[in-house]
Design a protein around this motif. Structure first.
Motif, PDB file in Angstrom:
ATOM      1  N   VAL A  55       0.837  -1.201   0.000  1.00  0.00           N
ATOM      2  CA  VAL A  55       0.000   0.000   0.000  1.00  0.00           C
ATOM      3  C   VAL A  55       0.876   1.257   0.000  1.00  0.00           C
ATOM      4  O   VAL A  55       0.633   2.203  -0.767  1.00  0.00           O
ATOM      5  CB  VAL A  55      -0.940   0.011   1.232  1.00  0.00           C
ATOM      6  CG1 VAL A  55      -1.637   1.347   1.361  1.00  0.00           C
ATOM      7  CG2 VAL A  55      -1.956  -1.114   1.124  1.00  0.00           C
ATOM      8  N   LEU A  56       1.896   1.253   0.853  1.00  0.00           N
ATOM      9  CA  LEU A  56       2.784   2.417   0.945  1.00  0.00           C
ATOM     10  C   LEU A  56       3.500   2.672  -0.378  1.00  0.00           C
ATOM     11  O   LEU A  56       3.542   3.814  -0.869  1.00  0.00           O
ATOM     12  CB  LEU A  56       3.810   2.204   2.064  1.00  0.00           C
ATOM     13  CG  LEU A  56       3.262   2.301   3.496  1.00  0.00           C
ATOM     14  CD1 LEU A  56       4.234   1.676   4.494  1.00  0.00           C
ATOM     15  CD2 LEU A  56       2.974   3.748   3.862  1.00  0.00           C
ATOM     16  N   ALA A  57       4.033   1.612  -0.965  1.00  0.00           N
ATOM     17  CA  ALA A  57       4.777   1.770  -2.219  1.00  0.00           C
ATOM     18  C   ALA A  57       3.855   2.230  -3.343  1.00  0.00           C
ATOM     19  O   ALA A  57       4.183   3.167  -4.085  1.00  0.00           O
ATOM     20  CB  ALA A  57       5.462   0.447  -2.583  1.00  0.00           C
ATOM     21  N   ASP A  58       2.671   1.589  -3.442  1.00  0.00           N
ATOM     22  CA  ASP A  58       1.723   1.958  -4.506  1.00  0.00           C
ATOM     23  C   ASP A  58       1.292   3.410  -4.399  1.00  0.00           C
ATOM     24  O   ASP A  58       1.206   4.112  -5.408  1.00  0.00           O
ATOM     25  CB  ASP A  58       0.477   1.063  -4.443  1.00  0.00           C
ATOM     26  CG  ASP A  58       0.733  -0.281  -5.112  1.00  0.00           C
ATOM     27  OD1 ASP A  58       1.797  -0.418  -5.764  1.00  0.00           O
ATOM     28  OD2 ASP A  58      -0.108  -1.186  -4.985  1.00  0.00           O
ATOM     29  N   SER A  59       1.013   3.857  -3.174  1.00  0.00           N
ATOM     30  CA  SER A  59       0.503   5.226  -3.056  1.00  0.00           C
ATOM     31  C   SER A  59       1.591   6.246  -3.376  1.00  0.00           C
ATOM     32  O   SER A  59       1.294   7.330  -3.884  1.00  0.00           O
ATOM     33  CB  SER A  59      -0.128   5.492  -1.680  1.00  0.00           C
ATOM     34  OG  SER A  59       0.749   5.119  -0.668  1.00  0.00           O
ATOM     35  N   LEU A  60       2.845   5.885  -3.124  1.00  0.00           N
ATOM     36  CA  LEU A  60       3.941   6.771  -3.538  1.00  0.00           C
ATOM     37  C   LEU A  60       4.039   6.833  -5.058  1.00  0.00           C
ATOM     38  O   LEU A  60       4.181   7.915  -5.652  1.00  0.00           O
ATOM     39  CB  LEU A  60       5.272   6.253  -2.992  1.00  0.00           C
ATOM     40  CG  LEU A  60       5.924   6.989  -1.837  1.00  0.00           C
ATOM     41  CD1 LEU A  60       7.359   6.530  -1.681  1.00  0.00           C
ATOM     42  CD2 LEU A  60       5.860   8.500  -2.000  1.00  0.00           C
ATOM     43  N   LEU A  70       7.914  13.423   1.395  1.00  0.00           N
ATOM     44  CA  LEU A  70       6.916  12.359   1.388  1.00  0.00           C
ATOM     45  C   LEU A  70       7.591  11.010   1.139  1.00  0.00           C
ATOM     46  O   LEU A  70       7.248  10.001   1.769  1.00  0.00           O
ATOM     47  CB  LEU A  70       5.861  12.649   0.325  1.00  0.00           C
ATOM     48  CG  LEU A  70       4.559  11.873   0.506  1.00  0.00           C
ATOM     49  CD1 LEU A  70       3.797  12.399   1.703  1.00  0.00           C
ATOM     50  CD2 LEU A  70       3.705  11.942  -0.750  1.00  0.00           C
ATOM     51  N   TYR A  71       8.557  11.016   0.205  1.00  0.00           N
ATOM     52  CA  TYR A  71       9.315   9.787  -0.045  1.00  0.00           C
ATOM     53  C   TYR A  71       9.964   9.291   1.247  1.00  0.00           C
ATOM     54  O   TYR A  71       9.909   8.120   1.584  1.00  0.00           O
ATOM     55  CB  TYR A  71      10.402  10.029  -1.104  1.00  0.00           C
ATOM     56  CG  TYR A  71       9.915   9.732  -2.503  1.00  0.00           C
ATOM     57  CD1 TYR A  71       9.988   8.441  -3.012  1.00  0.00           C
ATOM     58  CD2 TYR A  71       9.380  10.741  -3.304  1.00  0.00           C
ATOM     59  CE1 TYR A  71       9.524   8.169  -4.284  1.00  0.00           C
ATOM     60  CE2 TYR A  71       8.921  10.473  -4.574  1.00  0.00           C
ATOM     61  CZ  TYR A  71       9.000   9.179  -5.056  1.00  0.00           C
ATOM     62  OH  TYR A  71       8.538   8.895  -6.302  1.00  0.00           O
ATOM     63  N   LYS A  72      10.597  10.248   1.936  1.00  0.00           N
ATOM     64  CA  LYS A  72      11.313   9.892   3.169  1.00  0.00           C
ATOM     65  C   LYS A  72      10.342   9.305   4.194  1.00  0.00           C
ATOM     66  O   LYS A  72      10.632   8.302   4.834  1.00  0.00           O
ATOM     67  CB  LYS A  72      12.014  11.122   3.752  1.00  0.00           C
ATOM     68  CG  LYS A  72      13.319  11.418   3.069  1.00  0.00           C
ATOM     69  CD  LYS A  72      14.125  12.445   3.841  1.00  0.00           C
ATOM     70  CE  LYS A  72      15.469  12.664   3.169  1.00  0.00           C
ATOM     71  NZ  LYS A  72      16.010  13.999   3.474  1.00  0.00           N
ATOM     72  N   GLU A  73       9.190   9.948   4.343  1.00  0.00           N
ATOM     73  CA  GLU A  73       8.215   9.489   5.334  1.00  0.00           C
ATOM     74  C   GLU A  73       7.743   8.079   5.005  1.00  0.00           C
ATOM     75  O   GLU A  73       7.719   7.194   5.865  1.00  0.00           O
ATOM     76  CB  GLU A  73       7.028  10.465   5.334  1.00  0.00           C
ATOM     77  CG  GLU A  73       6.062  10.227   6.474  1.00  0.00           C
ATOM     78  CD  GLU A  73       4.789  11.047   6.314  1.00  0.00           C
ATOM     79  OE1 GLU A  73       4.878  12.198   5.833  1.00  0.00           O
ATOM     80  OE2 GLU A  73       3.722  10.517   6.647  1.00  0.00           O
ATOM     81  N   PHE A  74       7.385   7.851   3.735  1.00  0.00           N
ATOM     82  CA  PHE A  74       6.872   6.543   3.360  1.00  0.00           C
ATOM     83  C   PHE A  74       7.960   5.473   3.454  1.00  0.00           C
ATOM     84  O   PHE A  74       7.718   4.344   3.844  1.00  0.00           O
ATOM     85  CB  PHE A  74       6.275   6.593   1.939  1.00  0.00           C
ATOM     86  CG  PHE A  74       4.865   7.117   1.924  1.00  0.00           C
ATOM     87  CD1 PHE A  74       4.503   8.207   2.728  1.00  0.00           C
ATOM     88  CD2 PHE A  74       3.900   6.540   1.131  1.00  0.00           C
ATOM     89  CE1 PHE A  74       3.204   8.693   2.732  1.00  0.00           C
ATOM     90  CE2 PHE A  74       2.592   7.014   1.120  1.00  0.00           C
ATOM     91  CZ  PHE A  74       2.242   8.094   1.919  1.00  0.00           C
ATOM     92  N   MET A  75       9.191   5.862   3.070  1.00  0.00           N
ATOM     93  CA  MET A  75      10.289   4.900   3.136  1.00  0.00           C
ATOM     94  C   MET A  75      10.569   4.499   4.580  1.00  0.00           C
ATOM     95  O   MET A  75      10.900   3.355   4.860  1.00  0.00           O
ATOM     96  CB  MET A  75      11.560   5.490   2.518  1.00  0.00           C
ATOM     97  CG  MET A  75      11.575   5.380   1.013  1.00  0.00           C
ATOM     98  SD  MET A  75      11.360   3.661   0.536  1.00  0.00           S
ATOM     99  CE  MET A  75      10.926   3.841  -1.158  1.00  0.00           C
ATOM    100  N   ASP A  77       8.310   4.373   6.938  1.00  0.00           N
ATOM    101  CA  ASP A  77       7.243   3.432   7.291  1.00  0.00           C
ATOM    102  C   ASP A  77       7.535   2.043   6.721  1.00  0.00           C
ATOM    103  O   ASP A  77       7.311   1.021   7.382  1.00  0.00           O
ATOM    104  CB  ASP A  77       5.887   3.918   6.757  1.00  0.00           C
ATOM    105  CG  ASP A  77       5.405   5.163   7.509  1.00  0.00           C
ATOM    106  OD1 ASP A  77       5.978   5.457   8.577  1.00  0.00           O
ATOM    107  OD2 ASP A  77       4.475   5.828   7.019  1.00  0.00           O
ATOM    108  N   ILE A  78       8.023   2.018   5.486  1.00  0.00           N
ATOM    109  CA  ILE A  78       8.328   0.727   4.856  1.00  0.00           C
ATOM    110  C   ILE A  78       9.458   0.028   5.625  1.00  0.00           C
ATOM    111  O   ILE A  78       9.397  -1.175   5.885  1.00  0.00           O
ATOM    112  CB  ILE A  78       8.682   0.923   3.362  1.00  0.00           C
ATOM    113  CG1 ILE A  78       7.411   1.282   2.577  1.00  0.00           C
ATOM    114  CG2 ILE A  78       9.336  -0.334   2.779  1.00  0.00           C
ATOM    115  CD1 ILE A  78       7.636   1.659   1.124  1.00  0.00           C
ATOM    116  N   ALA A  79      10.468   0.814   6.026  1.00  0.00           N
ATOM    117  CA  ALA A  79      11.573   0.226   6.794  1.00  0.00           C
ATOM    118  C   ALA A  79      11.063  -0.393   8.099  1.00  0.00           C
ATOM    119  O   ALA A  79      11.514  -1.461   8.519  1.00  0.00           O
ATOM    120  CB  ALA A  79      12.637   1.286   7.085  1.00  0.00           C
ATOM    121  N   GLN A  80      10.086   0.268   8.728  1.00  0.00           N
ATOM    122  CA  GLN A  80       9.506  -0.276   9.965  1.00  0.00           C
ATOM    123  C   GLN A  80       8.805  -1.605   9.723  1.00  0.00           C
ATOM    124  O   GLN A  80       8.903  -2.532  10.531  1.00  0.00           O
ATOM    125  CB  GLN A  80       8.480   0.706  10.520  1.00  0.00           C
ATOM    126  CG  GLN A  80       9.035   1.608  11.603  1.00  0.00           C
ATOM    127  CD  GLN A  80       7.959   2.530  12.153  1.00  0.00           C
ATOM    128  OE1 GLN A  80       6.794   2.157  12.268  1.00  0.00           O
ATOM    129  NE2 GLN A  80       8.350   3.750  12.464  1.00  0.00           N
TER     130      GLN A  80
END
Ligand code: ADP
Length: 260
Positions: A55-60, A70-75, A77-80
């Motif tokens: 979901v995170l990757a698709d929405s980016l 925004l990239y940093k924030e989503f990345m 979250d993905i790392a978590q």
């Protein structure tokens, strides 16, 4: 009728045999059901972080000219989610290793005082972050025949939980005692406690009290299953006493001498 039954003295009647066989089948079905449930739980738990990452990757990817923030924030979250996936896999591997035969135990005489002190030393910085006091009390020096790696993991899990499910500025007490047959470890905390109806489930794989309360506190729900399994392999026992909003105490009993 009688003619269908063997009634040679000293032999089991066919009816009794059939009964025993049916009982065995029922038992095997229970085992198979719980294995299937375990596999379905594992699949579910492993899928959850992957679904979030997708979901995170698709929405980016859907956003055109997304700002770098925004990239940093989503990345992040993905790392978590990746960390969470790794934790589940590593807990599962511990469980699978423990599930192998008890003959795989690597038994040696171990100084239990030292073992517990080194666990506390490792966890003290984590407790300090939330100003939680971590106290060790030993009533006597104890040496016991155990698998140090497996029991260290078991006691670490208990102390980690006592910290994780505690309040800021709370305390964790670990005590060690022994008699001629067993050593006893008690881990008490001043934390949030466990609701009465949940106590009987906490050793089940993937069980977590109140998903919403547990979500912010990281964990896989496998820790206590691992702990219990390691203690039972040593022919020990574990009990829990808990009161909501007051705290929890786990008591563990392990034989001093390993009984194969
Ligand atoms: P987790 O990875 O969620 O910590 P565990 O198997 O170690 O999994 O524990 C299962 C659940 O039991 C936890 O999610 C938590 O709700 C509850 N629990 C375990 N230890 C404690 C404790 N010391 N105080 C309060 N609740 C606890």
């Amino acid at each position: 009728g009688d003619e269908n039954n063997l009634s040679i003295p000293g032999y089991v009647e066919t009816e009794q045999l059939a009964e025993a066989f049916n009982r065995m089948l029922a038992h095997m079905k229970v085992l198979d059901d719980s294995r299937q449930e375990f596999v379905s739980n594992v699949s579910h738990e492993l899928k959850t972080p992957i679904t979030s990452m997708k979901v995170l990757a698709d929405s980016l990817l859907m956003q055109e000219d997304a700002p770098v923030e925004l990239y940093k924030e989503f990345m992040s979250d993905i790392a978590q989610e990746i960390d969470r996936e790794s934790q589940i896999i590593s807990d599962l591997l511990s469980l699978v290793k423990l599930d192998k035969k008890a003959s795989d135990l690597n038994i040696a005489p171990i100084n239990i005082n030292e073992m517990l002190e080194s666990i506390l030393k490792r966890l003290r910085p984590i407790a300090a972050q939330r100003n939680i006091e971590l106290v060790f009390e030993s009533f006597r020096p104890v040496t016991a025949e155990i698998d140090e790696v497996k029991l260290s993991l078991a006691f670490s899990n208990l102390v980690e939980n006592a910290i994780k499910y505690n309040i800021d500025n709370g305390w964790v007490h670990v005590s060690l005692n022994a008699d001629h047959k067993y050593f006893y470890v008690k881990v008490s905390d001043s934390g949030m406690g466990i609701p009465e109806e949940s106590v009987e489930h906490i050793f089940e794989r993937f069980y977590r009290v109140d998903k919403s309360r547990s979500r912010e506190i990281g964990g896989t729900g496998l820790g206590l299953a691992i702990t219990r399994s390691a203690i039972l392999m040593h022919r020990g026992a574990i009990k829990v006493y808990s009161k909501e909003n007051e705290g929890t105490t786990f008591t563990v009993r392990v034989p001093l001498n390993y009984i194969a």
